[in-house]
Design a protein around this motif. Structure first.
Motif: not given
Length: 371
Positions: A22-29, A36-40, A173-174, A181-187
């Motif tokens: 029922k609350n799937r839209k919250i988890w999708y968001g 998006i943060t990981a891709i950026v 893929i997720h 992305g975490i690897y890129a952010l942490v360095g």
């Protein structure tokens, strides 16, 4: 029975639970935001590729080298003209990595480092790594990843259905995107150990997802033959029935990996453990999250678009509205779905049957020999 065990039993029976679907839209968001943060981070900072992929040299100093990490990094960058990565190992030695240099430059840098660090040049071990070796590893890793994903999708489509195969593919893929992305952010440096850890988490994430899918497939075998639960209701019950098991498995898997990451890599200074432990830690957590909050709700979304499931939902809602109008208790709240079709026929009468009296009752049976 412990409180956790009692909770797991109640979740399995459907007595308590959380409505994940029922609350799937919250988890999708939330997943979209993290992705998006990981891709950026990946686009802006990029990956810190190790010398196995870019080529270069590794210099190992003797034990108990007096220079600090920052000093050694400054010495190496001045001697080579390239960025250097320095790690202090547990025995007090330094591991200095310099990318993009050849054999002649490595010998010059080795002698310069020996003078700056005030050690004998013979005590510094220099290893050259060509970029072609790392390129071969990267190509093999991509090939293995592609073959793995194709085989997974084919198997799940045959064993379950294409909607579950698609949901599992999206979850994988997720997990990969978040980990990279975490690897890129942490360095952290990307090494062959990172690739191994990345491929390892795919199997774990898929295993956790298939457990929920198997329960869902079993419980929805004859779902259209009843009018008590929709497909989303049963999908939510499948998640709750395996929730404690998924949490326990994830925690048990994360504890030793956390020991490698925070104690081995952070406290003891074994920096090479960070390469594989970070990918495992992030991937295991992301895999557990996606199997619960992404994969199964996505299957429910896709299944609810089918005409048969739409018709089932209408019948279920109509029956619930009728029950509410009569003031009856909603069976959706106090019974659990077992996957068996409803029996609308009248119940059989239990008890002795009334049989007609025998015509010969009361007559004596002739005795004696027949003539």
């Amino acid at each position: 029975m412990s409180k956790l065990g009692n909770l797991g039993a109640r979740l399995h029976r459907g007595e308590v639970g959380y409505d994940f679907v029922k609350n799937r839209k919250i988890w999708y968001g939330l997943s979209i935001l993290i992705t998006i943060t990981a891709i950026v981070g990946l686009a802006v900072r990029g990956l810190n590729m190790g010398i196995e992929f870019e080529g270069g040299a590794v210099f190992n100093t003797p034990k108990n080298t007096s220079a600090s990490v920052s000093q050694a990094e400054e010495y190496a960058e001045q001697a080579s003209g390239h960025d250097a990565i320095v790690q202090k190992l547990g025995d007090g030695s330094l591991r200095i990595q310099v990318a993009g240099i050849d054999t002649d430059a490595a010998n010059t840098i080795k002698n310069t480092l020996a003078d700056d660090l005030k050690v004998d040049s013979e005590q510094i071990n220099a290893e050259l790594v060509g970029p072609s070796w790392g390129e071969q590893i990267a190509n093999k890793a991509w090939q293995g990843l592609g073959i793995f994903l194709v085989l997974v999708v084919i198997y799940l489509a045959i064993a379950f259905e294409w909607r579950m195969a698609l949901a599992a593919f999206v979850a994988l893929i997720h997990d990969i995107t978040i980990t990279v992305g975490i690897y890129a952010l942490v360095g952290f440096e990307v090494t062959p150990g990172t690739v191994i850890g990345l491929l390892t988490i795919l199997g774990y994430s898929l295993y956790d997802t298939v457990v929920v899918f198997d329960s869902l497939k079993e419980q929805t075998k004859d779902i259209t033959k009843q009018t008590r639960w929709t497909y989303s209701d049963v999908a939510n019950r499948s998640i709750n029935s395996t929730l404690v098991r998924s949490v326990n498995t994830t925690v048990v898997a994360l504890l030793p990996v956390a020991g490698l990451l925070f104690i081995g890599g952070g406290v003891l200074g074994a920096g090479m453990l960070n390469d594989i432990s970070l990918s495992l830690f992030v991937g295991l957590a992301a895999g557990a999250y996606s199997s619960i909050f992404i994969a199964t709700p996505l299957v429910a979304d896709l299944k609810e678009r089918e005409p048969a499931m739409k018709a089932l939902r209408k019948r279920v809602l109509a029956k619930r509205a009728q029950s509410s109008a009569k003031g009856e208790t909603d069976v959706h709240d106090d019974e659990s779905y077992t996957g068996e079709p409803e029996d609308d026929a009248a119940p059989a009468v239990v008890g002795p049957r009334n049989q007609p009296a025998s015509r010969s009752r009361g007559r004596g049976r002739p005795s004696g020999k027949r003539r």
